[in-house]
Design a protein around this motif. Structure first.
Motif, mmCIF file in Angstrom:
data_model
loop_
_atom_site.group_PDB
_atom_site.id
_atom_site.type_symbol
_atom_site.label_atom_id
_atom_site.label_comp_id
_atom_site.label_asym_id
_atom_site.label_seq_id
_atom_site.Cartn_x
_atom_site.Cartn_y
_atom_site.Cartn_z
ATOM 1 N N GLU A 268 0.851 -1.193 0.000
ATOM 2 C CA GLU A 268 0.000 0.000 0.000
ATOM 3 C C GLU A 268 0.889 1.246 0.000
ATOM 4 O O GLU A 268 0.614 2.214 -0.712
ATOM 5 N N HIS A 269 1.949 1.217 0.792
ATOM 6 C CA HIS A 269 2.891 2.343 0.820
ATOM 7 C C HIS A 269 3.495 2.556 -0.569
ATOM 8 O O HIS A 269 3.576 3.695 -1.055
ATOM 9 N N ARG A 270 3.913 1.484 -1.216
ATOM 10 C CA ARG A 270 4.487 1.585 -2.559
ATOM 11 C C ARG A 270 3.472 2.130 -3.562
ATOM 12 O O ARG A 270 3.803 2.953 -4.415
ATOM 13 N N TRP A 271 2.220 1.658 -3.458
ATOM 14 C CA TRP A 271 1.178 2.108 -4.380
ATOM 15 C C TRP A 271 0.941 3.611 -4.210
ATOM 16 O O TRP A 271 0.857 4.353 -5.178
ATOM 17 N N ARG A 272 0.850 4.053 -2.951
ATOM 18 C CA ARG A 272 0.606 5.480 -2.687
ATOM 19 C C ARG A 272 1.778 6.337 -3.164
ATOM 20 O O ARG A 272 1.581 7.442 -3.666
ATOM 21 N N ALA A 273 2.996 5.842 -3.014
ATOM 22 C CA ALA A 273 4.156 6.575 -3.520
ATOM 23 C C ALA A 273 4.108 6.666 -5.042
ATOM 24 O O ALA A 273 4.409 7.717 -5.621
ATOM 25 N N ALA A 274 3.738 5.580 -5.696
ATOM 26 C CA ALA A 274 3.621 5.591 -7.156
ATOM 27 C C ALA A 274 2.520 6.548 -7.593
ATOM 28 O O ALA A 274 2.690 7.309 -8.548
ATOM 29 N N GLU A 275 1.414 6.528 -6.881
ATOM 30 C CA GLU A 275 0.307 7.437 -7.209
ATOM 31 C C GLU A 275 0.759 8.882 -7.087
ATOM 32 O O GLU A 275 0.487 9.703 -7.960
ATOM 33 N N ALA A 276 1.461 9.207 -6.010
ATOM 34 C CA ALA A 276 1.946 10.566 -5.809
ATOM 35 C C ALA A 276 2.928 10.960 -6.908
ATOM 36 O O ALA A 276 2.902 12.090 -7.396
ATOM 37 N N GLY A 277 3.766 10.023 -7.313
ATOM 38 C CA GLY A 277 4.736 10.293 -8.368
ATOM 39 C C GLY A 277 4.101 10.516 -9.723
ATOM 40 O O GLY A 277 4.637 11.233 -10.558
ATOM 41 N N LEU A 278 2.943 9.912 -9.931
ATOM 42 C CA LEU A 278 2.235 10.079 -11.197
ATOM 43 C C LEU A 278 1.359 11.313 -11.210
ATOM 44 O O LEU A 278 0.864 11.714 -12.252
ATOM 45 N N GLY A 279 1.116 11.883 -10.031
ATOM 46 C CA GLY A 279 0.233 13.042 -9.949
ATOM 47 C C GLY A 279 -1.217 12.670 -10.170
ATOM 48 O O GLY A 279 -1.992 13.455 -10.690
ATOM 49 N N THR A 280 -1.592 11.449 -9.780
ATOM 50 C CA THR A 280 -2.971 11.013 -9.959
ATOM 51 C C THR A 280 -3.770 11.264 -8.698
ATOM 52 O O THR A 280 -3.234 11.313 -7.607
ATOM 53 N N ALA A 281 -5.036 11.414 -8.869
ATOM 54 C CA ALA A 281 -5.945 11.579 -7.743
ATOM 55 C C ALA A 281 -7.049 10.548 -7.896
ATOM 56 O O ALA A 281 -7.736 10.519 -8.907
ATOM 57 N N PRO A 282 -7.206 9.657 -6.915
ATOM 58 C CA PRO A 282 -8.241 8.634 -7.045
ATOM 59 C C PRO A 282 -9.630 9.242 -7.087
ATOM 60 O O PRO A 282 -9.895 10.235 -6.435
ATOM 61 N N ARG A 283 -10.467 8.630 -7.898
ATOM 62 C CA ARG A 283 -11.879 9.019 -7.953
ATOM 63 C C ARG A 283 -12.684 7.884 -7.374
ATOM 64 O O ARG A 283 -12.344 6.728 -7.536
ATOM 65 N N GLY A 284 -13.737 8.210 -6.664
ATOM 66 C CA GLY A 284 -14.617 7.178 -6.141
ATOM 67 C C GLY A 284 -14.072 6.485 -4.914
ATOM 68 O O GLY A 284 -14.457 5.375 -4.623
ATOM 69 N N GLY A 285 -13.188 7.105 -4.168
ATOM 70 C CA GLY A 285 -12.688 6.521 -2.931
ATOM 71 C C GLY A 285 -11.485 5.637 -3.164
ATOM 72 O O GLY A 285 -10.992 5.493 -4.273
ATOM 73 N N ALA A 286 -11.012 5.047 -2.087
ATOM 74 C CA ALA A 286 -9.826 4.198 -2.149
ATOM 75 C C ALA A 286 -10.058 3.045 -3.105
ATOM 76 O O ALA A 286 -11.086 2.398 -3.074
ATOM 77 N N GLY A 287 -9.095 2.831 -3.928
ATOM 78 C CA GLY A 287 -9.179 1.727 -4.871
ATOM 79 C C GLY A 287 -9.950 2.066 -6.128
ATOM 80 O O GLY A 287 -10.070 1.245 -7.011
ATOM 81 N N GLY A 288 -10.489 3.286 -6.207
ATOM 82 C CA GLY A 288 -11.227 3.686 -7.391
ATOM 83 C C GLY A 288 -10.283 3.981 -8.533
ATOM 84 O O GLY A 288 -9.075 4.094 -8.343
ATOM 85 N N PRO A 289 -10.828 4.116 -9.721
ATOM 86 C CA PRO A 289 -9.968 4.395 -10.860
ATOM 87 C C PRO A 289 -9.271 5.737 -10.703
ATOM 88 O O PRO A 289 -9.820 6.660 -10.130
ATOM 89 N N SER A 290 -8.082 5.817 -11.187
ATOM 90 C CA SER A 290 -7.333 7.055 -11.161
ATOM 91 C C SER A 290 -7.081 7.491 -12.589
ATOM 92 O O SER A 290 -6.943 6.677 -13.479
#
Length: 74
Positions: free
Chosen positions: A42-64
């Protein structure tokens, strides 16, 4: 693996193919099925998300979706 994780075969296939960050729950289910630590991944996923500049839609695990790229000057 789909039966073990509760995720669809298509979702797991898309995650394995790469090219985009899978939804968090799919990534965690995949990692756990392969013996990975949920908290670590989960830590790795969140770091990757932050690095991509994505913002999840529809809550945790939703499409980004990726944010627009920087504008280019001529």
């Amino acid at each position: 693996m789909a039966a073990r994780t509760g995720q669809s075969p298509g979702a797991l296939s898309t995650a394995a193919r790469g090219g985009q960050l899978p939804p968090l729950e799919v990534a965690l289910a995949y990692a756990e099925a392969c013996g990975g630590d949920r908290a670590e991944w989960e830590h790795r996923w969140r770091a990757a998300e932050a690095g991509l500049g994505t913002a999840p839609r529809g809550g945790a695990g939703g499409p980004s979706s990726p944010s627009p790229g920087p504008s280019r000057s001529p």
